[in-house]
Design an enzyme around this catalytic site. Sequence first.
Site, PDB file in Angstrom:
ATOM      1  N   GLY A 159       0.790  -1.282  -0.065  1.00 45.79           N
ATOM      2  CA  GLY A 159       0.017  -0.015   0.166  1.00 45.79           C
ATOM      3  C   GLY A 159       0.779   1.223  -0.060  1.00 45.79           C
ATOM      4  O   GLY A 159       0.554   2.285  -0.738  1.00 45.79           O
ATOM      5  N   ALA A 160       1.871   1.372   0.855  1.00 44.81           N
ATOM      6  CA  ALA A 160       2.594   2.696   1.042  1.00 44.81           C
ATOM      7  C   ALA A 160       3.179   2.996  -0.480  1.00 44.81           C
ATOM      8  O   ALA A 160       3.238   4.089  -0.899  1.00 44.81           O
ATOM      9  CB  ALA A 160       3.664   2.461   2.168  1.00 44.81           C
ATOM     10  N   GLU A 209       4.692  -5.559   7.020  1.00 40.95           N
ATOM     11  CA  GLU A 209       4.825  -7.061   7.343  1.00 40.95           C
ATOM     12  C   GLU A 209       6.348  -7.312   7.605  1.00 40.95           C
ATOM     13  O   GLU A 209       6.200  -8.373   8.071  1.00 40.95           O
ATOM     14  CB  GLU A 209       4.129  -7.565   6.010  1.00 40.95           C
ATOM     15  CG  GLU A 209       2.620  -7.380   5.894  1.00 40.95           C
ATOM     16  CD  GLU A 209       1.792  -8.218   4.976  1.00 40.95           C
ATOM     17  OE1 GLU A 209       2.453  -9.022   4.092  1.00 40.95           O
ATOM     18  OE2 GLU A 209       0.748  -8.221   4.903  1.00 40.95           O
TER      19      GLU A 209
END
Lengths: 316, 733
Positions: free
Chosen positions: B515-516, B693
């Site tokens: 996402g980032a 993660e």
Amino acid sequence: MRSFTYERAKTAADAAKTVAETQGAKFIAGGTNLLDLMKIEVETPTHLVDVQDLGFDAIEETPEGGLRIGALVSNTALSAHPAVRRDYAVLTRAIQAGASGQLRNKATTGGNLLQRTRCAYFYDTNMPCNKRKPGDGCAALGGFSRQLGVIGISDACIATYPGDMAVALRVLDAVVETVKPDGTARAIPIADFHRLWGDTPQTETVLEPGELITAVVLPEPLGGQHFYQKVRDRRSYAFALVSVAAVIQADGTGRVAFGGVAPKPWRVEAADALLQQGASAVVAEAFADARPTEQNKFKIPLAERALAGILADARG
Amino acid sequence: MEFNAPATENLFDRAKLVGKSTPRIDGPLKVSGAAPYAAERHDVVAGQAYGWIVGAAIAKGRIRSMELGDARRAPGVVAIVAATEHEPVGTSPYNHAPLFGGRDIAHYHQAIAVVVAETFEQARAAASLIRTQYDAADGVHDLARVKSAAKIGTGFSGESMKDTLGDFDGAFGGAAVKIDATYTTPDEAHAMMEPFATIAAWEGDKLTVWTSNQMINWGKRALASILGIEADNVRVDSPYVGGGFGGKLFIRADAVMAALGAKAAKRPVKIAMQRPLMFNNSTHRPATIQRVRLGAGSDGRITAIAHECWSANITGEDGEHGTLQTPKLYTGANRLTASYVSQIDLPEGNAMRAPGEAPGHMALEVAMDELAEQAGIDPVELRILNDAHGVVPGDPETKISDRHLARCLKEGAERFGWSERKAQPGQARNGRWLTGMGVAAGYRAGPTAKSAARVSLSADGKLKVETDMTDIGTGSYTIIAQTAAETMGLPLDSVTVELGDSNFPVSSGSGGQWGAASSTAGVYAACVNLRRMIGEKLGFDGDAADFQGGLATLDGQGWQITEAGALSADGEMTYGDFKSDYDVGTYAAHFAEVRVDAFTGEVHITRMLAVCDAGRILNPLSARSQVIGGMVMAAGATLMEDLHVDKRFGFFANHDLAGYEVPVHADIPHQECIFLDTLDPIVSPMKAKGVGELGICGPNAAVANAVYNATGVRVREYPITVDKYLDRLPALA
Ligand SMILES: Cc1cc2nc3c(=O)[nH]c(=O)nc-3n(C[C@H](O)[C@H](O)[C@H](O)COP(=O)(O)OP(=O)(O)OC[C@H]3O[C@@H](n4cnc5c(N)ncnc54)[C@H](O)[C@@H]3O)c2cc1C
Ligand code: SF4
């Protein structure tokens, strides 16, 4: 949650009478256990009698040199009381090892004694559970029993009394004071308060229907060093796998009670007498009749090792 | 805009905002309760009724009958949608188990009805009056029993999960030092704070769900497919998400049952799933059995490496691929990795934070510790010795984009005081405490996905960014604002960011730590288009100009960008084929120190350190929160988290937050996180990779290795709880 009616009792005798005479009535104090169980319909009272206006919120010295703790004293207030911290440190330590700060603010002395087991199947109304529904069977037998009892249990139910405070009270030989629906008072030694339930696991204490706890009395202080060790899977906010409450005197004699292992705080006086011989002798005596499951048999060596740690600390 | 060649020097290399620690712009809203979560959105639509989901009481079988009369007559009840009166809903590519499957029951607590009432309490009370009879069927609920029937799994892109290189058997057979060990990890729950929650409202054919979801566009399409309606008729809105960890990547029963309930009740319906239903109704991380074999020369150089993983899922597909990191981490010419999946009758297994890799490290990185001990080499040294260079060890055709694992290990060892560690386990004792240290390396892929955004400049110089990207507590709002402000040369506080609405351009969404990197690149692409539009309007080359302080300058000339008036540009970042030549990964060295009670065996973590290599760190403050959050979750996986399968009834027995224990503050005393100042030109123009993660890949093994170093007892069956090793602890003095 089922619908229920609610009243706030004005006197202890009225409260006891109402609960005895109203089908499906129950006392409510802090509500931290009862309301949780009502939300999932493990408890389904039709009428609640709130006891919080009855007073019973003081801690006073007794003529015998002990303390009388009102049934509505919060766990926080009890554990913080200077006389308790000074003379009954095992009690402070036990209470502070339990629940969380927020819960202890709300939890009462009486309600804590009557908190119900934490067996996972007791909490799931789809599962057979003799404690919830007598005659239904016990899902924990042959199932997830890691947290459950190893001694004093029965084929009908292998659950435990899960609390901490009562384990310390058992070492201190506290006495539970009550008022019955007919207005008479009685004093029940903590040793006799919780039942070994045998075929009737739904009945966990010797209280009669409507009998109200008014106080818990501590005898005069025992002296000695006070310990409460609670072994659990995380460092806070978890029920005990095994807990050990002990008061050890300078000569190595003392008293010890175990939590998380039985339907009641587990203390065997004949085992106390072996304290000078060390943890293994004490635990062998106290757990001589143990009937653990494959999943929870570790509790017995764990109790021994926890007690050994306490005895090592006591020697300094 | 297509990113089709490695990034060269660009504006982010001179950045004033991107890469700087920036407090989250949604922070004040969060801590003051002003950021409404799905169930709190009282103002979005009037007349909200309350729904309560009923879960099946059996693990497998069929509903014979449902007695609904008492519930229908109960006070306040508006509507009931029940499995016996309603067709099963459709499926979506994202769900394995039916979200409302009619009479057929595939798993415990599958939704079988929703009761809609005027109040929450009425809905809950009425639901308990439904009497359901079942014909239960036998199922198999035990991974060890279904393991032998497993077949080779398929990966995220459909690839086979079995790979070989060289001659593993031969090399392993001849290796001077060998490890052959089997590890198990249990089923785990996401256990996020905010439960699944949705408010659903219909306007004719059009459905709006205000929900809590990580992937807005997937959600929109899945909900349409499940309900059998056009995707264009579905709007999904999820501006704030109170944790998801993969559990909210997909539409769940809350959204489906709220939509069905709202249709039946003819008014908006709100559902917040009750906590006791969350564990068996939704998804979990499947349990694994993992066998790792490592063969090395007496110098510690790995010659043979095999990692096999078995897991199971309700469809027999989509396993927990614990082998994912193994081709990437260490050299070794002879290799075998394989991940097998079997069918099991338990609730749906699906993505949870670093699916595959999180439990994979718990096997591989402990096996590395075991190898280090056997070979008589320091575990940090062993990892540096076998570090990969240039190409992926398990796939030599693929180049490594940018990797500094050895630096992570060296700098971490220095920082952590690794030299104090006793190589011999069980030797450090302080009173009743046995102390130890552990290390593990971490690898997590650094993927990107195409991502779009719209940027609108107003005449007064304010910039609005709109994208369906989500902020799942990660800091997306802030890094997107930083990126837009940087690219447009505006101050941070003149940028507002609106997220999570399917009416906005489609983004990458939040998951898989993509996402980032992806969403900021999409915002950059939109800003580049806006700069071009401004240039066209004012007569300069927007691509060539420099934008700073509200001014565009080129060749000594300057323009106030507000002179261009109100303008809006869409843009999307896509990725060219050149990337497939590379493996883009993120790397970490994780260190942990523990003390173990010599009497009771209780483990207390005393210190944790992560040194991370993940390219440009867009916002070190929020990135640090991501990494240390991952470390907390890793500590939980190592020491306590365990969904206990009742193998007779076929369900997770500890299905509430008292029974499923996650770490509390007292379990996590001291955490440190360091980022290397690296840049990855292959990932995107931002040269930045995600870290959400990476933080859960390795600290789990580091803690396990520290427990071994403290006690000399190796527990290969997670979580490491006292019952598993009390009898092997050193004897009491
Ligand atoms: C998440 C969680 C974690 C917890 N962890 C721990 C722990 O680690 N250790 C621990 O010991 N406890 C723990 N507890 C239990 C907590 O201590 C009890 O819930 C609390 O002590 C109960 O007190 P109460 O006043 O709230 O009782 P209530 O919930 O009000 O009542 C409990 C029972 O007692 C009866 N009752 C109450 N007062 C009287 C009275 N005066 N006379 C007769 N009957 C009465 C009620 O009818 C009811 O059946 C935990 C609870 C929660 C919710
Ligand atoms: S152990 Fe007791 S409480 Fe648990 S399921 Fe059996 S009967 Fe119920």
